[in-house]
Design an enzyme around this catalytic site. Structure first.
Site, PDB file in Angstrom:
ATOM      1  N   GLY A   1       7.644  19.371   4.094  1.00 46.34           N
ATOM      2  CA  GLY A   1       6.594  19.113   5.083  1.00 46.34           C
ATOM      3  C   GLY A   1       5.303  19.866   4.815  1.00 46.34           C
ATOM      4  O   GLY A   1       4.605  20.256   5.738  1.00 46.34           O
TER       5      GLY A   1
ATOM      6  N   ILE B   1       7.766  22.116 -14.247  1.00 44.59           N
ATOM      7  CA  ILE B   1       6.890  22.214 -15.424  1.00 44.59           C
ATOM      8  C   ILE B   1       5.544  21.557 -15.127  1.00 44.59           C
ATOM      9  O   ILE B   1       4.483  22.081 -15.449  1.00 44.59           O
ATOM     10  CB  ILE B   1       7.547  21.527 -16.645  1.00 44.59           C
ATOM     11  CG1 ILE B   1       8.781  22.318 -17.067  1.00 44.59           C
ATOM     12  CG2 ILE B   1       6.568  21.396 -17.809  1.00 44.59           C
ATOM     13  CD1 ILE B   1       9.577  21.669 -18.172  1.00 44.59           C
TER      14      ILE B   1
ATOM     15  N   GLN C   1      12.765  34.459  -1.411  1.00 38.02           N
ATOM     16  CA  GLN C   1      12.417  35.598  -2.271  1.00 38.02           C
ATOM     17  C   GLN C   1      12.220  35.140  -3.717  1.00 38.02           C
ATOM     18  O   GLN C   1      11.266  35.524  -4.389  1.00 38.02           O
ATOM     19  CB  GLN C   1      13.532  36.642  -2.246  1.00 38.02           C
ATOM     20  CG  GLN C   1      13.753  37.305  -0.897  1.00 38.02           C
ATOM     21  CD  GLN C   1      14.951  38.256  -0.965  1.00 38.02           C
ATOM     22  OE1 GLN C   1      15.211  38.883  -1.980  1.00 38.02           O
ATOM     23  NE2 GLN C   1      15.682  38.358   0.133  1.00 38.02           N
TER      24      GLN C   1
ATOM     25  N   GLY D   1       3.498  -6.662   0.711  1.00 34.87           N
ATOM     26  CA  GLY D   1       4.523  -6.697  -0.318  1.00 34.87           C
ATOM     27  C   GLY D   1       3.998  -7.370  -1.573  1.00 34.87           C
ATOM     28  O   GLY D   1       2.914  -7.936  -1.587  1.00 34.87           O
TER      29      GLY D   1
ATOM     30  N   CYS E   1      -1.031  -8.594   5.448  1.00 31.15           N
ATOM     31  CA  CYS E   1      -1.305  -8.874   4.043  1.00 31.15           C
ATOM     32  C   CYS E   1      -0.326  -9.904   3.478  1.00 31.15           C
ATOM     33  O   CYS E   1      -0.442 -11.089   3.787  1.00 31.15           O
ATOM     34  CB  CYS E   1      -1.335  -7.577   3.247  1.00 31.15           C
ATOM     35  SG  CYS E   1      -2.353  -7.722   1.779  1.00 31.15           S
TER      36      CYS E   1
ATOM     37  N   GLY F   1       2.513 -10.466   4.495  1.00 32.05           N
ATOM     38  CA  GLY F   1       3.111 -11.063   5.699  1.00 32.05           C
ATOM     39  C   GLY F   1       2.265 -12.216   6.219  1.00 32.05           C
ATOM     40  O   GLY F   1       2.781 -13.256   6.636  1.00 32.05           O
ATOM     41  N   MET F   2       0.946 -12.044   6.190  1.00 34.68           N
ATOM     42  CA  MET F   2       0.055 -13.141   6.600  1.00 34.68           C
ATOM     43  C   MET F   2       0.139 -14.275   5.574  1.00 34.68           C
ATOM     44  O   MET F   2       0.219 -15.448   5.932  1.00 34.68           O
ATOM     45  CB  MET F   2      -1.387 -12.647   6.695  1.00 34.68           C
ATOM     46  CG  MET F   2      -2.406 -13.761   6.573  1.00 34.68           C
ATOM     47  SD  MET F   2      -4.067 -13.234   7.005  1.00 34.68           S
ATOM     48  CE  MET F   2      -5.060 -14.487   6.240  1.00 34.68           C
TER      49      MET F   2
ATOM     50  N   HIS G   1      -4.864  -4.125   5.959  1.00 32.72           N
ATOM     51  CA  HIS G   1      -3.827  -3.197   6.428  1.00 32.72           C
ATOM     52  C   HIS G   1      -4.348  -2.357   7.597  1.00 32.72           C
ATOM     53  O   HIS G   1      -4.858  -1.253   7.381  1.00 32.72           O
ATOM     54  CB  HIS G   1      -3.401  -2.271   5.293  1.00 32.72           C
ATOM     55  CG  HIS G   1      -2.637  -2.961   4.219  1.00 32.72           C
ATOM     56  ND1 HIS G   1      -1.267  -3.089   4.247  1.00 32.72           N
ATOM     57  CD2 HIS G   1      -3.054  -3.598   3.105  1.00 32.72           C
ATOM     58  CE1 HIS G   1      -0.863  -3.752   3.171  1.00 32.72           C
ATOM     59  NE2 HIS G   1      -1.930  -4.079   2.465  1.00 32.72           N
TER      60      HIS G   1
ATOM     61  N   GLU H   1      -2.759  -0.675   9.635  1.00 33.19           N
ATOM     62  CA  GLU H   1      -1.966   0.545   9.849  1.00 33.19           C
ATOM     63  C   GLU H   1      -2.642   1.796   9.279  1.00 33.19           C
ATOM     64  O   GLU H   1      -2.413   2.903   9.746  1.00 33.19           O
ATOM     65  CB  GLU H   1      -0.550   0.387   9.279  1.00 33.19           C
ATOM     66  CG  GLU H   1      -0.410   0.312   7.761  1.00 33.19           C
ATOM     67  CD  GLU H   1      -0.526  -1.105   7.214  1.00 33.19           C
ATOM     68  OE1 GLU H   1      -1.182  -1.947   7.853  1.00 33.19           O
ATOM     69  OE2 GLU H   1       0.032  -1.355   6.120  1.00 33.19           O
TER      70      GLU H   1
END
Ligand code: GLN
Length: 538
Positions: free
Chosen positions: A16, A147, A191, A353, A380, A382-383, A513, A515
């Site tokens: 987090g 690394i 530690q 997607g 997107c 989805g449309m 989008h 969202e």
């Protein structure tokens, strides 16, 4: 000069760091300071744009069209500050810039090396595009000991030397596990992690200890002693019930206070935690629940639709309902299973997607939502699939499809190679797949007397895009005659941006989008309206 706060992580990943950085940014901002947050990612991709969500979770898109790490989404949601291209860098980008310069002859005569060339480029990124910010918080991806992150750690060590201790601060976030068998909290991993960091020349100023339970004073003292950090700078972060509690929790632990103390400055005003308390309260106390189906390819991976999950929760907060996400894998979704799968669902969402896999399942689910008047939001892809469904089943174009996955179809969705941005023609695709989509903010005009116009309460909007394919505008009249309205369109009338059904309580598809722009403290109107419709449907 701005003050720079570097956040590293130790022991394990996914502790987090992003949430801690975002919460700290909120606390400093709400105390009157100008803050910027950025992320450095140690992988070799130039950006996460070409990575599968299975690899890296969601790809977050900024206003200015950068495809970035999903942590930038956290930053935006917590601080309400829009990130920019210059806020995310990867090892891949650094190396590609350096190699480009080397080929041009910019280093003529020199051997190009990690130190100083890579570290210089990292230091340049840290300071780039900073003007009057009081604080710049830089999160370093990965875990100390990897690394890949070594050049970044070396660069921040040098940065602190170059700019002075009074201008830099190192925060290290670690895990303090609880061992059930012995009923003990263990400080040893912390530690060791700090020892590793110190061996690279970085002494953390603050250690944030992520723990399942509160850390007793004795253990805190131990961490302080072994990690060479003052006891007040050993900050615990115990798992919160909702992420929106994080700023409150860090404030109670005095993280912001210790940061200001390090820089020898005072807060300009008291931190405002009221909005977080309010939404935490709504989330924890709300009894009414609704189920929203998310039908996609990556539903089994928690972070694949991070911003979307968040935006739906924000819509729930706005409507005082708890939104349960019913994740449905689109791959094996057969038409005869849909009724059963969507039995207890009050809304259907098909997210963005790419590619053919799972498309037929999505199309069948859209048909079911359309015919049964279940609130539907298509984002997107989805449309695009909602258009294909309507074309096949209402316009009776049986081979309707998208050229993304079928070159022999009737192209309802196709490749548009050029589009306009600020009067400039942008080329859609070249041979490269990275960074060549329609990316970032684009305007759309909204049509009068439509649902979308009522939702946005505006004539024109700007939303973030990330796609290569577009709806074929030539079929507009055919669609509209049958009740599928093109309710949002690009300013040049060429690119359909939003569609909605006339005879349906709530059926909307958007090419962008939304969202990415939803924030817990200001939920996106589209998600609020979708959840409201779902609440009514229930
Ligand atoms: N694959 C589609 C396109 O490229 C949709 C992308 C998306 O959903 N973000 O146009």
């Amino acid at each position: 000069m701005a003050r720079y706060i570097f956040v590293t992580g130790g022991v394990v990943s996914s502790l987090g760091k992003g949430l801690a950085s975002a919460s700290l940014a909120y606390l400093l901002k709400s105390q009157g300071y100008k803050v910027r947050i950025r992320k450095m990612d140690p992988y070799l991709n130039v950006d996460p744009g070409t990575m599968s969500p299975f690899q890296h979770g969601e790809v977050f898109v900024t206003d200015d069209g950068a495809e970035t790490d999903l942590d930038l989404g956290h930053y935006e949601r917590f601080t309400n500050i829009s990130s920019k291209k210059s806020d995310n860098i990867t090892t891949g980008k650094i190396y590609s810039d350096i190699i480009y310069k080397e080929r041009k002859g910019s280093y003529l005569g020199k051997t190009v090396q990690v130190i100083p060339h890579v570290t210089d480029r990292i230091k340049e990124f840290i300071k780039k595009d900073i003007t009057n910010e009081d604080f710049v918080i830089c999160e370093i991806g990965g875990t100390v000991g990897d690394i890949e992150s070594l050049p970044f750690l070396e660069a921040i060590r040098q940065f602190s030397n170059d700019n002075g201790k009074n201008k830099t601060l190192f925060i290290h976030l670690t895990l303090v596990p609880y061992m059930k068998a012995s009923d003990e909290i263990k400080t040893k991993p912390t530690q060791h992690s700090v020892k590793e960091l110190r061996s690279l020349g970085i002494q953390p100023d603050i250690v944030i200890c992520r723990s399942e339970r509160s850390i007793p004073l004795d253990q805190r003292k131990k961490i302080s002693l072994f990690c060479n950090v003052p006891i007040n700078n050993v900050i615990e972060t115990v798992d919160v019930k909702t992420i929106y509690e994080a700023p409150i929790s860090f404030f109670n632990e005095k993280l912001d206070k210790q940061v200001l103390k390090h820089f020898k400055i005072n807060s300009k005003r008291a931190a405002n935690l009221k909005p977080w308390k309010k939404i935490t309260d709504i989330i924890l106390k709300t009894k009414t629940q609704i189920n929203i189906a998310i039908i996609g390819k990556y539903v089994n991976l928690k972070d694949a639709y991070k911003s979307l999950d968040e935006a739906l929760t924000h819509g729930g907060i706005d409507n005082k309902v708890k939104v349960n996400l019913v994740r449905i894998e689109s791959d094996n979704l057969k038409p005869n299973k849909i009724k059963e799968k969507l039995k207890n669902v009050s809304g259907v969402l098909i997210p963005g997607g790419f590619g053919k896999r799972g498309t037929e399942g999505k199309i069948s689910a859209i048909k079911y939502a359309r015919q049964n008047k279940i609130p539907f939001l298509g984002i997107c892809f989805g449309m695009q699939m909602a258009m294909v469904e309507f074309a096949r089943n209402v316009l009776k174009i049986t081979n309707a499809g998208s050229t993304e996955f079928n070159n022999n179809c009737y192209p309802i969705i196709g490749l548009i190679n050029e589009w306009n941005k600020n009067g400039k023609i942008i080329k859609g695709t070249d041979k490269n797949l990275g960074g060549t989509m329609r990316l970032g903010l684009y305007k759309a005009k909204l049509k009068k007397n439509t649902k979308i116009k009522k939702i946005y309460k505006s004539q024109s909007i700007q939303e973030r895009h990330r796609h290569r394919y577009e709806v074929n505008i030539n079929l507009k009249d055919k669609f509209e005659k049958k009740g599928l309205i093109f309710s949002g369109i690009s300013p040049d009338n060429k690119l359909p941006e939003i569609i909605e059904l006339k005879d349906h309580p709530w059926f909307i598809g958007v090419q962008f989008h939304p969202e990415f722009k939803s924030r817990p403290l200001s939920p996106h109107p589209l998600f609020s309206s979708f959840i409201k419709a779902a609440k009514i449907y229930k």
